[in-house]
Write a protein that holds these residues in place. Structure first.
Motif, PDB file in Angstrom:
ATOM      1  N   GLY A 159       0.823  -1.213   0.000  1.00 53.04           N
ATOM      2  CA  GLY A 159       0.000   0.000   0.000  1.00 53.04           C
ATOM      3  C   GLY A 159       0.848   1.250   0.000  1.00 53.04           C
ATOM      4  O   GLY A 159       0.603   2.188   0.755  1.00 53.04           O
ATOM      5  N   LEU A 186       5.296   6.023   0.256  1.00 52.12           N
ATOM      6  CA  LEU A 186       5.571   6.205   1.680  1.00 52.12           C
ATOM      7  C   LEU A 186       5.182   4.957   2.465  1.00 52.12           C
ATOM      8  O   LEU A 186       4.004   4.566   2.410  1.00 52.12           O
ATOM      9  N   GLU A 206       1.246  -1.892  -4.765  1.00 50.30           N
ATOM     10  CA  GLU A 206       0.156  -0.906  -4.719  1.00 50.30           C
ATOM     11  C   GLU A 206      -0.856  -1.272  -5.815  1.00 50.30           C
ATOM     12  O   GLU A 206      -0.471  -1.474  -6.958  1.00 50.30           O
ATOM     13  N   ARG A 236      -1.607   5.396  -8.916  1.00 51.72           N
ATOM     14  CA  ARG A 236      -0.485   5.473  -7.973  1.00 51.72           C
ATOM     15  C   ARG A 236       0.746   4.736  -8.497  1.00 51.72           C
ATOM     16  O   ARG A 236       1.858   5.224  -8.367  1.00 51.72           O
ATOM     17  N   ALA A 254      -1.906  -6.880  -1.781  1.00 51.75           N
ATOM     18  CA  ALA A 254      -0.877  -7.645  -1.069  1.00 51.75           C
ATOM     19  C   ALA A 254      -1.115  -9.145  -1.181  1.00 51.75           C
ATOM     20  O   ALA A 254      -0.191  -9.915  -1.460  1.00 51.75           O
ATOM     21  N   ARG A 289       2.384   1.807   5.946  1.00 56.37           N
ATOM     22  CA  ARG A 289       1.949   2.972   6.724  1.00 56.37           C
ATOM     23  C   ARG A 289       0.541   3.325   6.293  1.00 56.37           C
ATOM     24  O   ARG A 289       0.270   3.439   5.087  1.00 56.37           O
TER      25      ARG A 289
END
Ligand SMILES: C[S@@+](CC[C@H](N)C(=O)[O-])C[C@H]1O[C@@H](n2cnc3c(N)ncnc32)[C@H](O)[C@@H]1O
Length: 247
Positions: A80, A85, A103, A108, A131, A146
Protein backbone atom coordinates in the motif's frame (compact mmCIF):
# COMPACT_ATOMS: atom_id res chain seq x y z
CA UNK A 1 -1.44 34.53 -21.82
CA UNK A 2 -2.21 30.92 -20.87
CA UNK A 3 -4.05 30.46 -17.59
CA UNK A 4 -2.67 27.54 -15.55
CA UNK A 5 -3.60 28.56 -12.02
CA UNK A 6 -5.34 25.26 -11.20
CA UNK A 7 -2.08 23.37 -11.74
CA UNK A 8 0.05 25.77 -9.72
CA UNK A 9 1.30 24.27 -6.51
CA UNK A 10 3.47 25.76 -3.78
CA UNK A 11 7.05 24.46 -3.81
CA UNK A 12 8.29 21.90 -1.32
CA UNK A 13 9.72 23.61 1.77
CA UNK A 14 13.51 23.57 2.10
CA UNK A 15 14.95 20.53 3.82
CA UNK A 16 15.27 21.12 7.59
CA UNK A 17 18.63 20.67 9.31
CA UNK A 18 17.57 17.23 10.61
CA UNK A 19 17.17 16.00 7.03
CA UNK A 20 20.85 16.53 6.34
CA UNK A 21 21.76 14.19 9.19
CA UNK A 22 19.20 11.55 8.23
CA UNK A 23 19.64 11.51 4.43
CA UNK A 24 23.32 12.45 4.37
CA UNK A 25 24.68 11.71 0.86
CA UNK A 26 21.20 11.00 -0.47
CA UNK A 27 19.74 14.39 0.54
CA UNK A 28 19.59 15.69 -3.02
CA UNK A 29 17.50 12.66 -4.05
CA UNK A 30 15.20 13.22 -1.08
CA UNK A 31 14.82 16.88 -2.13
CA UNK A 32 13.98 15.81 -5.68
CA UNK A 33 11.33 13.42 -4.31
CA UNK A 34 9.95 16.20 -2.09
CA UNK A 35 9.58 18.36 -5.22
CA UNK A 36 7.82 15.55 -7.07
CA UNK A 37 5.37 15.08 -4.20
CA UNK A 38 4.73 18.81 -3.87
CA UNK A 39 3.99 19.20 -7.59
CA UNK A 40 2.98 15.98 -9.43
CA UNK A 41 1.85 14.31 -6.21
CA UNK A 42 -0.53 17.15 -5.38
CA UNK A 43 -1.73 17.75 -8.95
CA UNK A 44 -2.55 14.05 -9.35
CA UNK A 45 -4.33 13.93 -6.00
CA UNK A 46 -1.89 11.48 -4.38
CA UNK A 47 -1.13 13.82 -1.55
CA UNK A 48 -3.29 16.60 -0.14
CA UNK A 49 -2.20 20.21 -0.81
CA UNK A 50 -2.20 20.85 2.93
CA UNK A 51 0.58 18.27 3.30
CA UNK A 52 3.12 20.34 1.35
CA UNK A 53 4.31 22.54 4.25
CA UNK A 54 4.80 19.43 6.41
CA UNK A 55 6.30 17.16 3.75
CA UNK A 56 9.59 16.77 5.59
CA UNK A 57 8.48 16.17 9.18
CA UNK A 58 5.29 14.25 8.60
CA UNK A 59 6.27 12.26 5.57
CA UNK A 60 9.92 12.11 4.44
CA UNK A 61 11.66 12.13 7.84
CA UNK A 62 8.86 10.19 9.51
CA UNK A 63 9.40 7.40 6.95
CA UNK A 64 13.19 7.66 6.62
CA UNK A 65 13.81 6.88 10.30
CA UNK A 66 12.28 3.45 9.71
CA UNK A 67 15.65 2.70 8.07
CA UNK A 68 17.10 2.51 11.61
CA UNK A 69 15.26 -0.81 12.05
CA UNK A 70 16.50 -2.45 8.83
CA UNK A 71 19.52 -4.72 8.49
CA UNK A 72 22.05 -4.07 5.69
CA UNK A 73 21.00 -5.17 2.18
CA UNK A 74 17.56 -6.32 3.35
CA UNK A 75 14.82 -7.09 0.84
CA UNK A 76 11.80 -4.95 1.67
CA UNK A 77 8.20 -5.12 0.48
CA UNK A 78 6.16 -1.98 1.14
CA UNK A 79 2.47 -2.76 0.86
CA UNK A 80 0.00 0.00 0.00
CA UNK A 81 2.80 2.40 -0.93
CA UNK A 82 0.49 5.11 -2.26
CA UNK A 83 2.84 7.92 -3.30
CA UNK A 84 5.88 5.94 -2.09
CA UNK A 85 5.57 6.20 1.68
CA UNK A 86 7.50 4.70 3.30
CA UNK A 87 8.97 2.41 0.57
CA UNK A 88 10.39 4.94 -1.85
CA UNK A 89 11.87 7.02 0.96
CA UNK A 90 13.56 3.91 2.35
CA UNK A 91 15.02 3.14 -1.07
CA UNK A 92 16.46 6.68 -1.15
CA UNK A 93 17.89 6.81 2.36
CA UNK A 94 19.19 3.21 2.20
CA UNK A 95 20.54 2.45 -1.28
CA UNK A 96 21.70 -0.94 0.01
CA UNK A 97 18.06 -2.13 0.29
CA UNK A 98 16.07 -3.85 -2.47
CA UNK A 99 12.56 -2.43 -2.28
CA UNK A 100 9.37 -3.74 -3.87
CA UNK A 101 6.43 -1.32 -3.79
CA UNK A 102 3.08 -3.14 -3.87
CA UNK A 103 0.16 -0.91 -4.72
CA UNK A 104 -3.12 -1.85 -6.47
CA UNK A 105 -4.19 1.50 -7.95
CA UNK A 106 -2.96 2.31 -11.46
CA UNK A 107 -2.87 6.08 -10.86
CA UNK A 108 -0.49 5.47 -7.97
CA UNK A 109 1.72 2.85 -9.64
CA UNK A 110 2.08 5.16 -12.67
CA UNK A 111 3.34 7.92 -10.36
CA UNK A 112 5.66 5.50 -8.55
CA UNK A 113 7.16 4.22 -11.82
CA UNK A 114 7.77 7.77 -13.02
CA UNK A 115 9.32 8.73 -9.68
CA UNK A 116 11.66 5.73 -9.77
CA UNK A 117 12.75 6.64 -13.29
CA UNK A 118 13.18 10.36 -12.62
CA UNK A 119 15.18 9.74 -9.47
CA UNK A 120 17.24 7.01 -11.19
CA UNK A 121 16.63 4.51 -8.40
CA UNK A 122 18.04 1.11 -9.35
CA UNK A 123 16.89 -0.62 -6.15
CA UNK A 124 13.11 -0.29 -6.56
CA UNK A 125 10.50 -2.34 -8.39
CA UNK A 126 6.84 -1.40 -8.60
CA UNK A 127 4.23 -4.16 -8.51
CA UNK A 128 0.60 -3.36 -9.24
CA UNK A 129 -1.29 -5.76 -7.00
CA UNK A 130 -3.12 -6.19 -3.75
CA UNK A 131 -0.88 -7.65 -1.07
CA UNK A 132 -2.61 -11.02 -0.96
CA UNK A 133 -2.14 -11.44 -4.73
CA UNK A 134 1.62 -11.60 -4.10
CA UNK A 135 1.29 -14.35 -1.47
CA UNK A 136 3.08 -17.52 -2.48
CA UNK A 137 5.05 -15.80 -5.25
CA UNK A 138 7.61 -13.78 -3.27
CA UNK A 139 9.14 -13.52 0.18
CA UNK A 140 11.02 -10.66 1.84
CA UNK A 141 13.21 -9.97 4.85
CA UNK A 142 10.89 -7.15 5.89
CA UNK A 143 7.33 -6.09 5.01
CA UNK A 144 6.53 -2.44 5.77
CA UNK A 145 3.36 -0.37 5.65
CA UNK A 146 1.95 2.97 6.72
CA UNK A 147 -1.72 3.94 6.99
CA UNK A 148 -2.92 0.89 5.07
CA UNK A 149 -5.14 -1.12 7.46
CA UNK A 150 -5.61 -2.03 11.12
CA UNK A 151 -2.85 -4.36 12.37
CA UNK A 152 -5.20 -7.33 12.42
CA UNK A 153 -5.81 -7.10 8.65
CA UNK A 154 -2.23 -6.02 7.98
CA UNK A 155 -1.02 -9.23 9.61
CA UNK A 156 -3.16 -11.26 7.19
CA UNK A 157 -1.76 -9.30 4.25
CA UNK A 158 1.87 -9.02 5.38
CA UNK A 159 2.91 -12.10 7.36
CA UNK A 160 2.60 -14.55 4.42
CA UNK A 161 5.20 -12.39 2.62
CA UNK A 162 7.78 -12.35 5.45
CA UNK A 163 10.53 -14.97 5.34
CA UNK A 164 11.14 -17.06 8.42
CA UNK A 165 13.17 -14.91 10.82
CA UNK A 166 12.12 -11.72 9.03
CA UNK A 167 9.93 -8.88 10.27
CA UNK A 168 6.69 -7.06 9.73
CA UNK A 169 7.19 -3.31 10.43
CA UNK A 170 3.92 -1.39 10.59
CA UNK A 171 4.10 2.38 11.12
CA UNK A 172 1.34 3.25 13.57
CA UNK A 173 0.29 6.20 15.68
CA UNK A 174 -1.06 6.37 19.19
CA UNK A 175 -3.30 3.34 18.58
CA UNK A 176 -0.31 0.99 18.23
CA UNK A 177 -0.66 -0.74 21.61
CA UNK A 178 -4.41 -1.23 21.26
CA UNK A 179 -3.95 -2.59 17.73
CA UNK A 180 -1.41 -5.13 18.99
CA UNK A 181 -3.91 -6.32 21.61
CA UNK A 182 -6.73 -6.54 19.07
CA UNK A 183 -4.56 -8.47 16.61
CA UNK A 184 -3.24 -11.02 19.15
CA UNK A 185 -5.20 -13.99 17.79
CA UNK A 186 -4.38 -13.21 14.17
CA UNK A 187 -0.71 -12.71 14.98
CA UNK A 188 -0.60 -16.06 16.77
CA UNK A 189 -2.27 -17.74 13.78
CA UNK A 190 0.52 -16.40 11.57
CA UNK A 191 3.24 -17.72 13.85
CA UNK A 192 4.33 -14.35 15.20
CA UNK A 193 7.24 -14.42 17.63
CA UNK A 194 8.29 -11.32 19.54
CA UNK A 195 6.05 -8.28 19.08
CA UNK A 196 7.63 -4.92 20.02
CA UNK A 197 6.69 -1.27 19.86
CA UNK A 198 9.62 0.78 18.54
CA UNK A 199 10.03 4.55 18.76
CA UNK A 200 12.32 5.68 15.96
CA UNK A 201 13.82 9.06 15.18
CA UNK A 202 14.07 10.28 18.77
CA UNK A 203 15.81 13.66 18.63
CA UNK A 204 15.13 13.88 14.89
CA UNK A 205 11.36 14.22 14.67
CA UNK A 206 8.73 15.14 17.20
CA UNK A 207 6.87 12.97 17.91
CA UNK A 208 9.13 10.04 17.02
CA UNK A 209 7.76 7.41 14.63
CA UNK A 210 5.94 4.55 16.36
CA UNK A 211 6.38 1.17 14.69
CA UNK A 212 4.97 -2.24 15.52
CA UNK A 213 7.62 -4.88 14.86
CA UNK A 214 6.53 -8.50 14.55
CA UNK A 215 9.03 -11.29 14.17
CA UNK A 216 8.07 -14.13 11.81
CA UNK A 217 8.87 -17.56 13.22
CA UNK A 218 7.29 -19.51 10.36
CA UNK A 219 8.24 -19.66 6.68
CA UNK A 220 6.50 -17.22 4.36
CA UNK A 221 3.59 -18.45 2.26
CA UNK A 222 6.21 -19.11 -0.44
CA UNK A 223 7.96 -21.59 1.85
CA UNK A 224 4.63 -22.98 3.00
CA UNK A 225 3.43 -23.56 -0.56
CA UNK A 226 6.71 -25.18 -1.53
CA UNK A 227 6.73 -27.53 1.41
CA UNK A 228 3.11 -28.53 0.86
CA UNK A 229 3.07 -28.39 -2.96
CA UNK A 230 3.03 -32.17 -3.34
CA UNK A 231 0.00 -32.52 -1.13
CA UNK A 232 -1.87 -29.40 -2.24
CA UNK A 233 -1.49 -29.68 -6.01
CA UNK A 234 -0.58 -27.19 -8.72
CA UNK A 235 0.24 -23.52 -8.40
CA UNK A 236 -2.84 -22.35 -10.43
CA UNK A 237 -5.02 -23.83 -7.71
CA UNK A 238 -2.96 -22.02 -5.13
CA UNK A 239 -3.28 -18.79 -7.09
CA UNK A 240 -7.06 -18.96 -7.38
CA UNK A 241 -7.28 -19.73 -3.68
CA UNK A 242 -5.32 -16.64 -2.69
CA UNK A 243 -7.15 -14.44 -5.22
CA UNK A 244 -10.47 -15.33 -3.69
CA UNK A 245 -9.58 -13.76 -0.37
CA UNK A 246 -11.32 -10.58 0.68
CA UNK A 247 -9.20 -7.42 0.74
C1 LIG B 1 -4.16 5.66 3.03
S1 LIG B 1 -3.17 5.08 1.72
C2 LIG B 1 -1.55 5.14 2.44
C3 LIG B 1 -0.50 5.33 1.39
C4 LIG B 1 0.93 5.43 1.95
N1 LIG B 1 1.35 4.20 2.58
C5 LIG B 1 1.07 6.59 2.89
O1 LIG B 1 1.35 6.39 4.07
O2 LIG B 1 0.90 7.73 2.44
C6 LIG B 1 -3.52 3.33 1.67
C7 LIG B 1 -2.96 2.64 0.45
O3 LIG B 1 -3.14 1.23 0.56
C8 LIG B 1 -3.50 0.72 -0.70
N2 LIG B 1 -4.19 -0.57 -0.49
C9 LIG B 1 -5.49 -0.78 -0.13
N3 LIG B 1 -5.75 -2.09 -0.05
C10 LIG B 1 -4.59 -2.74 -0.34
C11 LIG B 1 -4.21 -4.12 -0.42
N4 LIG B 1 -5.08 -5.11 -0.19
N5 LIG B 1 -2.94 -4.41 -0.76
C12 LIG B 1 -2.03 -3.42 -1.00
N6 LIG B 1 -2.34 -2.11 -0.94
C13 LIG B 1 -3.60 -1.77 -0.62
C14 LIG B 1 -4.36 1.82 -1.30
O4 LIG B 1 -4.47 1.73 -2.71
C15 LIG B 1 -3.62 3.08 -0.84
O5 LIG B 1 -2.63 3.49 -1.76
Amino acid sequence: MTESVSRETPPAPPAPAAARGVFSDTLSLAEAFADLLAHEGVVRGLIGPRETPRLWDRHLLNCAVLGEALLPAASVCDIGSGAGLPGLVLAIVRPDLQVCLVEPLLRRTAFLEEAVERLGLGNVEVTRARAYEVHGTREFDVVTSRAVAPLDRLADWSMPLVRQGGQLLAMKGTTAGAEVDAAATTLRRHGAGAVDLLRLGIGVIDPPTTVVRVEATRPSRLGWDRSTAGAKGSSPRQRSRTKGRPS
